[in-house]
Design an enzyme around this catalytic site. Structure first.
Site, PDB file in Angstrom:
ATOM      1  N   LYS A  17       0.849  -1.201   0.000  1.00  0.00           N
ATOM      2  CA  LYS A  17       0.000   0.000   0.000  1.00  0.00           C
ATOM      3  C   LYS A  17       0.881   1.248   0.000  1.00  0.00           C
ATOM      4  CE  LYS A  17      -3.720  -2.440   2.374  1.00  0.00           C
ATOM      5  NZ  LYS A  17      -4.373  -2.740   3.658  1.00  0.00           N
TER       6      LYS A  17
ATOM      7  N   GLN B 264      -4.489  -1.026   9.855  1.00  0.00           N
ATOM      8  CA  GLN B 264      -4.376  -2.383   9.308  1.00  0.00           C
ATOM      9  C   GLN B 264      -4.900  -3.416  10.311  1.00  0.00           C
ATOM     10  OE1 GLN B 264      -3.276  -2.991   6.113  1.00  0.00           O
ATOM     11  NE2 GLN B 264      -3.769  -5.145   6.424  1.00  0.00           N
TER      12      GLN B 264
ATOM     13  N   ASP C 177     -10.806   2.887   4.413  1.00  0.00           N
ATOM     14  CA  ASP C 177     -11.211   1.487   4.269  1.00  0.00           C
ATOM     15  C   ASP C 177     -12.722   1.332   4.124  1.00  0.00           C
ATOM     16  OD1 ASP C 177      -9.150  -0.408   4.151  1.00  0.00           O
ATOM     17  OD2 ASP C 177      -8.678  -0.127   6.272  1.00  0.00           O
TER      18      ASP C 177
END
Ligand code: NAP
Length: 282
Positions: free
Chosen positions: A50, A94, A117
């Site tokens: 990412k 994460q 997200d």
């Protein structure tokens, strides 16, 4: 005739070029922060990818590596700082987090308009309401890969195997928005094959290597494999790729399918987050 392979890297590249173009045209530089807590090797690999792609497309980027024993309060304090940062428009915490941390509490602490997200209750609720500004990236990736085939989605029998909040359920909602007829299967589904065999479009997000066999797939179906399973012979998906490709019309490989596309969608979400944040005090 064997299935056409849906090249996730190629489709992702198209989106990343688009993101890069939008960043160049933007007056404000969009910023993404990623928080990684603990030493999960898979998470570290995902975050590295990412970071690499975020920098390549030209986002402003901040990364926070926290120790495995970081306290929940420290993590919440960092999120609060990122919520207030003027440089950061989107953030990713994460998952999974270390066991002593309440994941739900942490995700809920992210301001909805900085939730790259799309995991916060507000953004999931927006999706139910057909407001797609910040949709979970893997679900978006699945839909875009299906669309990349050029096949019609409306009216198609679609089966989603897996009902997680971050993949299965949002994929099902996106397909419903496209006027597909959607069935969701899960671990308590009886006779899974009876459902999958009727699917014109089959999305599998389970985490069980080669769960979906050739005789469970309809001839000509579009098969999207979200699974990432580490095995002694390498990373494989939830679909028995080598055999299923003999009957499917289109199929995504693992790796090289949903994975790269998910990252492209995350970075695109950061731009959507910046847009959504306009009008909010940061
Ligand atoms: P998850 O939260 O563990 O959910 C798995 C789902 O599969 C659950 O709904 C479970 O049913 C269902 N399931 C389990 N065994 C089953 C069976 N035998 N038959 C039918 N359904 C079954 O997993 P997730 O977060 O959705 O992730 C799924 C997979 O996708 C994992 O391999 C993960 O690593 C991968 N993934 C990939 C990406 C990417 O970017 N490529 C992103 C996210 C996740 P119940 O609800 O009844 O327990």
């Amino acid at each position: 005739m064997p299935a056409k392979i849906i090249d996730g890297k190629k489709v992702a590249e198209k989106f990343l070029n688009e993101v890069n173009k939008k960043i160049k045209e933007s007056k404000e530089k969009p910023g993404l922060a990623i928080v990684l807590a603990g030493n999960n090797p898979a998470s570290e690999i995902y975050v590295n990818f990412k970071e690499k792609k975020a920098k390549e497309v030209g986002l402003y980027f901040e990364r926070y590596n926290l120790e495995e024993n970081v306290s929940q309060n420290e993590l919440l304090k960092l999120i609060d700082n990122l919520n207030q940062s003027r440089k950061i428009h989107g953030m990713i915490v994460q998952l999974p987090l270390p066991k002593h941390i309440d994941e739900k509490l942490v995700v809920d602490a992210i301001l909805p308009h900085k939730d790259a997200d799309g995991f916060t209750p507000v953004n999931l609720g927006n999706l139910v309401n057909d407001d797609n500004r910040l949709v979970p990236a893997t679900a978006r990736a699945c839909l875009e890969l299906i669309k990349s085939t050029g096949e019609k989605i409306e009216g198609k029998n679609t089966v989603v195997v897996g009902r997680s909040t971050i993949v299965g359920k949002p994929v099902a909602l996106l397909l419903l928005q496209e006027n597909a007829t959607v069935t969701i299967c899960h671990s308590k589904t009886k006779n899974l094959a009876e459902f999958t065999k009727n699917a014109d479009i089959l999305v599998v997000a389970v985490g069980k290597p080669k769960l979906i066999k050739k005789d469970m797939v309809k001839k000509g179906a579009i098969v999207i494999d979200v699974g990432i399973n580490k095995t002694p012979s390498g990373i494989i998906g939830d679909v028995d790729f080598e055999n299923v490709k003999e009957v499917a019309g289109y199929i995504t490989p693992v790796p090289g399918g949903v994975g790269p596309m998910t990252i492209a969608m995350l970075l695109d979400n950061t731009l959507n987050a910046m847009e959504m944040g306009r009008g909010f005090l940061r």
